[in-house]
Structures are given as C-alpha cells and as structure tokens.
Design a protein around this motif. Structure first.
Motif, PDB file in Angstrom:
ATOM      1  N   PRO A  94       0.806  -1.226   0.000  1.00  0.00           N
ATOM      2  CA  PRO A  94       0.000   0.000   0.000  1.00  0.00           C
ATOM      3  C   PRO A  94       0.840   1.277   0.000  1.00  0.00           C
ATOM      4  N   MET A  95       1.997   1.267   0.653  1.00  0.00           N
ATOM      5  CA  MET A  95       2.845   2.454   0.680  1.00  0.00           C
ATOM      6  C   MET A  95       3.447   2.736  -0.683  1.00  0.00           C
ATOM      7  N   ILE A  96       3.984   1.706  -1.329  1.00  0.00           N
ATOM      8  CA  ILE A  96       4.599   1.931  -2.638  1.00  0.00           C
ATOM      9  C   ILE A  96       3.539   2.292  -3.668  1.00  0.00           C
ATOM     10  N   LYS A  97       2.321   1.800  -3.478  1.00  0.00           N
ATOM     11  CA  LYS A  97       1.227   2.155  -4.386  1.00  0.00           C
ATOM     12  C   LYS A  97       0.911   3.646  -4.271  1.00  0.00           C
ATOM     13  N   LEU A  98       0.821   4.152  -3.036  1.00  0.00           N
ATOM     14  CA  LEU A  98       0.518   5.565  -2.839  1.00  0.00           C
ATOM     15  C   LEU A  98       1.609   6.449  -3.438  1.00  0.00           C
ATOM     16  N   ILE A  99       2.867   6.102  -3.177  1.00  0.00           N
ATOM     17  CA  ILE A  99       3.979   6.902  -3.697  1.00  0.00           C
ATOM     18  C   ILE A  99       3.992   6.868  -5.223  1.00  0.00           C
ATOM     19  N   THR A 100       3.794   5.685  -5.790  1.00  0.00           N
ATOM     20  CA  THR A 100       3.812   5.555  -7.250  1.00  0.00           C
ATOM     21  C   THR A 100       2.683   6.347  -7.890  1.00  0.00           C
ATOM     22  N   GLU A 101       1.498   6.310  -7.283  1.00  0.00           N
ATOM     23  CA  GLU A 101       0.373   7.083  -7.816  1.00  0.00           C
ATOM     24  C   GLU A 101       0.700   8.577  -7.844  1.00  0.00           C
ATOM     25  N   GLN A 102       1.372   9.050  -6.812  1.00  0.00           N
ATOM     26  CA  GLN A 102       1.738  10.462  -6.767  1.00  0.00           C
ATOM     27  C   GLN A 102       2.771  10.807  -7.831  1.00  0.00           C
ATOM     28  N   VAL A 103       3.678   9.887  -8.087  1.00  0.00           N
ATOM     29  CA  VAL A 103       4.779  10.148  -9.012  1.00  0.00           C
ATOM     30  C   VAL A 103       4.349  10.033 -10.467  1.00  0.00           C
ATOM     31  N   VAL A 104       3.580   9.021 -10.785  1.00  0.00           N
ATOM     32  CA  VAL A 104       3.287   8.744 -12.196  1.00  0.00           C
ATOM     33  C   VAL A 104       1.977   9.375 -12.657  1.00  0.00           C
ATOM     34  N   GLY A 105       1.073   9.667 -11.719  1.00  0.00           N
ATOM     35  CA  GLY A 105      -0.199  10.281 -12.092  1.00  0.00           C
ATOM     36  C   GLY A 105      -1.116   9.319 -12.839  1.00  0.00           C
ATOM     37  N   GLU A 106      -2.212   9.867 -13.336  1.00  0.00           N
ATOM     38  CA  GLU A 106      -3.160   9.049 -14.090  1.00  0.00           C
ATOM     39  C   GLU A 106      -2.734   8.942 -15.550  1.00  0.00           C
ATOM     40  N   PRO A 107      -3.105   7.856 -16.226  1.00  0.00           N
ATOM     41  CA  PRO A 107      -2.776   7.733 -17.649  1.00  0.00           C
ATOM     42  C   PRO A 107      -3.442   8.847 -18.462  1.00  0.00           C
ATOM     43  N   LEU A 136       4.513  -5.198  -9.271  1.00  0.00           N
ATOM     44  CA  LEU A 136       4.485  -3.857  -9.864  1.00  0.00           C
ATOM     45  C   LEU A 136       3.687  -3.849 -11.162  1.00  0.00           C
ATOM     46  N   GLU A 137       3.838  -4.882 -11.957  1.00  0.00           N
ATOM     47  CA  GLU A 137       3.091  -4.973 -13.207  1.00  0.00           C
ATOM     48  C   GLU A 137       1.586  -4.963 -12.952  1.00  0.00           C
ATOM     49  N   SER A 138       1.143  -5.731 -11.963  1.00  0.00           N
ATOM     50  CA  SER A 138      -0.272  -5.777 -11.616  1.00  0.00           C
ATOM     51  C   SER A 138      -0.752  -4.437 -11.071  1.00  0.00           C
ATOM     52  N   MET A 139       0.048  -3.811 -10.211  1.00  0.00           N
ATOM     53  CA  MET A 139      -0.319  -2.535  -9.619  1.00  0.00           C
ATOM     54  C   MET A 139      -0.456  -1.454 -10.684  1.00  0.00           C
ATOM     55  N   LEU A 140       0.488  -1.379 -11.601  1.00  0.00           N
ATOM     56  CA  LEU A 140       0.447  -0.373 -12.665  1.00  0.00           C
ATOM     57  C   LEU A 140      -0.680  -0.646 -13.652  1.00  0.00           C
ATOM     58  N   GLY A 141      -0.958  -1.923 -13.879  1.00  0.00           N
ATOM     59  CA  GLY A 141      -2.090  -2.274 -14.736  1.00  0.00           C
ATOM     60  C   GLY A 141      -3.413  -1.840 -14.124  1.00  0.00           C
ATOM     61  N   ASP A 142      -3.545  -2.010 -12.801  1.00  0.00           N
ATOM     62  CA  ASP A 142      -4.765  -1.572 -12.106  1.00  0.00           C
ATOM     63  C   ASP A 142      -4.922  -0.053 -12.166  1.00  0.00           C
ATOM     64  N   MET A 143      -3.811   0.669 -12.315  1.00  0.00           N
ATOM     65  CA  MET A 143      -3.866   2.123 -12.417  1.00  0.00           C
ATOM     66  C   MET A 143      -4.258   2.590 -13.818  1.00  0.00           C
ATOM     67  N   GLY A 144      -4.373   1.659 -14.764  1.00  0.00           N
ATOM     68  CA  GLY A 144      -4.810   2.004 -16.118  1.00  0.00           C
ATOM     69  C   GLY A 144      -3.709   2.048 -17.155  1.00  0.00           C
ATOM     70  N   TYR A 145      -2.489   1.638 -16.765  1.00  0.00           N
ATOM     71  CA  TYR A 145      -1.365   1.640 -17.697  1.00  0.00           C
ATOM     72  C   TYR A 145      -1.191   0.277 -18.373  1.00  0.00           C
ATOM     73  N   ASP A 146      -0.467   0.285 -19.471  1.00  0.00           N
ATOM     74  CA  ASP A 146      -0.006  -0.935 -20.118  1.00  0.00           C
ATOM     75  C   ASP A 146       1.479  -1.065 -19.774  1.00  0.00           C
ATOM     76  N   PRO A 147       1.817  -1.765 -18.682  1.00  0.00           N
ATOM     77  CA  PRO A 147       3.191  -1.739 -18.168  1.00  0.00           C
ATOM     78  C   PRO A 147       4.086  -2.800 -18.805  1.00  0.00           C
ATOM     79  N   GLU A 148       5.367  -2.479 -18.864  1.00  0.00           N
ATOM     80  CA  GLU A 148       6.376  -3.401 -19.399  1.00  0.00           C
ATOM     81  C   GLU A 148       7.651  -3.217 -18.594  1.00  0.00           C
ATOM     82  N   PRO A 149       8.221  -4.292 -18.025  1.00  0.00           N
ATOM     83  CA  PRO A 149       9.477  -4.132 -17.282  1.00  0.00           C
ATOM     84  C   PRO A 149      10.655  -3.934 -18.225  1.00  0.00           C
ATOM     85  N   ILE A 150      11.626  -3.152 -17.780  1.00  0.00           N
ATOM     86  CA  ILE A 150      12.882  -2.998 -18.506  1.00  0.00           C
ATOM     87  C   ILE A 150      14.018  -3.181 -17.509  1.00  0.00           C
ATOM     88  N   ASN A 151      15.010  -3.962 -17.895  1.00  0.00           N
ATOM     89  CA  ASN A 151      16.163  -4.162 -17.027  1.00  0.00           C
ATOM     90  C   ASN A 151      16.803  -2.818 -16.701  1.00  0.00           C
TER      91      ASN A 151
END
Length: 349
Positions: A94-107, A136-151
């Motif tokens: 829940p903490m990383i979700k809140l921080i990420t939402e603040q940083v990345v915003g809505e799609p 992280l992929e699931s969390m970002l997908g729930d936020m409305g993004y199409d996420p892809e990991p990059i090394n």
C-alpha cells in the motif's frame, strides 16, 4: 504519450515528454509512523504533507518522511529492501502504491504505455526479482497503464549511450542494488545485479561510527565528496572507505561475469555510471582509477557519469516506451534539459 518509471529502493521517479522537454517527478520511497491526533492530521493536510491514516497511526510518506524521522529521532521504513519489495514490511505494497500514484499520475489515455525498471537477479544473493516485478506490473495495470518491465542496466544504456549506438557498459548504482549491463548495438551481452548499493554503504558506516542510518544518509546527500581529505574517524571518512570497498566489489563481479559469459576480448566500449549512489563529486574519477587496475578482458574507452544520475533510469525507460509507441526513432526524445518536479502530495484517510 508514454512514460518511464524508475522504481528504486531510495526514490521513485517518473519521466514524461512535454514538447521538447522531459519532465521528471520524484518522491522518496520511504515512510515514517507517528501518533495520530486530530490536530496533527489537520496540520499535515494544511501543509500538503503526503500521509495516510490507519487506525491510531499516521504514516508520513515520501520526501517528508526523512524530515519527520530526523525531527522525532525515528528511523524511516522502506517499502523496498535490497532493490525489491521488502518481505519484512507488512505495509510495503500500500505504501509503494501511494507513492507511485503520486509520481506517475493518471494515464493520459487508456492503456498508456509505461516502461518500469526492474533489477536483474543478484548474483551474490539468493534473492529473486520475479515477485517484485509481477506485483508492480499488476499494480500499474490496475492504475490504467499498459506496463512493461525494462532491465535497470539496459535503461541506462538507452538513456546515456545513444551517441555510441547503444553500445557500452551501463552501471546503475542504486540504494538497494547495483545493476550492470553490457550491450552491443542495443542487444544485451551481459546483465546482472549485486545486492549492495547505497544502503549497504550507509549501514556499514552507521555500524562503524555509531551514527543512526538516516543521519548517515542525510550527510551523504548533503554535499559529500569523495576527495579523501576528510577525517578518517568521522562519518564522511567512513563513507569514503565503504564507497571504495563497494567499487572494488562491483569490479570484481564484473570481471568474474565477463569471464563466465566469454565476452569478446576485442570490444572497446565506454562505461557510464549513474544512480543516486554515484552522485558525490569524485565518484567518476575514483571508479575510473579502480577500473584501470582491474583485469577486464576488453578495452574501456572511457568512464563518464550521467549528466543527471538521479534521472537516468527513468529517462531510459521513457526512451524505450516512446520508441515502442512510435513517438521517437529510438533517441532520447529530443529533450534539451530535464525539468524536475516534486509529486504534488495529497492527504488520504
């Protein structure tokens, strides 16, 4: 539109393109627990301090967490440890979700493309990154993004080595891990991580000097320089000692992995270093000196630091995302100078 996201142990940063400018948003990936009171929550909300209330506790999150920790003489808590989600922190997700939402915003549109950094499995630890990456992929997908990991190391290549046909050795010195990637024309030849970074330096310095870890972190981030003119008995002297030890450890593992991967000896490549741990003045020269003494079976044409070490991984992730969306031809997006923003904090009950 597309976005890049650097999910680091110490900081979370996003990058997006606005015209000719790349805009970065950043928050510290930490939180601190304080006692709840109506007055305290009112003051936090009025001051726009990012926080969450849960039962009789309030959690101050992001950039303000370190300030509150120092004021109340507490240690900050981290959603991530050693470069991945912490298994010891019940509030990690829940903490990383809140921080990420603040940083990345809505799609900006449904299923906006977003590349997010993910470390390689560390070669010196039994840790695996799969759970971290998929969560992280699931969390970002729930936020409305199409996420892809990059090394993470490959993101450094995309960000910093376009002028060398994406060929070279990219090393991201993060807080939880150090990620290494050797690429040839944007194809990774070798990639790995080690489970040491800035946190390891801070922890070792704290143990050696009896100074709280958060205080060590503050000193390191406040104009610390690797000039070796500091008092050996002090915090800055201990930081310099453990910085040098980390560099030797990284080079030792690079040499070992190059031998195991049977990398072509005729290569002549540049090395670029980035990440928050590489920020102190003198880091680049110190690393170049230690590399010169190493027995690496290919030539190094030079060592340089990223112009903006904190933003390099997010920038590389953005390059990859925009390239896939067809918004750029694989370059850095035509940005002139990066602009940094803080995430606009909001209180949340």
């Amino acid at each position: 539109m597309a976005k890049g996201l650097d999910v680091g142990t110490m900081n979370i940063l996003s990058g997006r393109q606005e015209g000719a400018e790349t805009v970065f948003v950043q928050q510290r990936n930490s939180f601190v627990e304080i006692e709840y009171s109506d007055m305290a929550e009112q003051m936090l909300s009025r001051s726009e301090v990012l926080h969450i209330r849960k039962d009789d506790k309030v959690y101050v999150v992001g950039d303000d967490a370190l300030n509150f920790a120092n004021i109340f003489n507490k240690e900050t808590r981290r959603p991530m440890q050693h470069g991945i989600l912490s298994s010891e922190e019940a509030s990690a997700i829940p903490m990383i979700k809140l921080i990420t939402e603040q940083v990345v915003g809505e799609p900006s549109k449904p299923n906006e493309r977003l590349f997010y950094s993910s470390p390689a499995d560390p070669i010196d630890s039994g840790l695996t990154t799969l759970y971290h990456e998929k969560t992280l992929e699931s969390m970002l997908g729930d936020m409305g993004y199409d996420p892809e990991p990059i090394n993470e190391g490959m993101a450094v290549i995309y960000s910093e080595l376009a002028d060398n046909n994406f060929t070279g050795l990219g090393i991201s010195f993060g807080a939880g891990m150090t990620n290494v990637c050797l690429a040839y024309y944007a194809v990774p030849v070798m990639k790995f991580s080690i489970a040491r970074g800035g946190d390891w330096i801070d922890e070792q310095t704290s143990q050696a000097t009896g100074t709280p870890v958060d205080k060590v972190t503050s000193i390191k981030e406040d104009d610390f320089e690797l000039d070796f003119r500091t008092d050996v008995g002090g915090v800055e002297g201990a930081l310099a000692i453990y910085y040098e030890n980390l560099l030797d450890y990284v080079i030792e593992n690079i040499t070992r992995e190059v031998d195991e991967e049977d990398v072509e000896e005729g290569l002549d490549v540049p090395v670029v270093v980035t990440g928050g741990t590489s920020s102190p003045n003198g880091f680049e020269d110190l690393f170049a000196d230690h590399l010169a003494d190493a027995n690496i079976p290919f030539s190094i044409s030079g060592v340089r630091s990223a112009d903006e070490p904190m933003y390099s991984v997010a920038s590389g992730a953005l390059v990859a995302a925009r390239s896939e969306e067809g918004e750029s031809g694989g370059d850095s997006g035509g940005a002139d100078e990066p602009a940094a923003e803080e995430a606009a904090p909001e209180s949340e009950d």
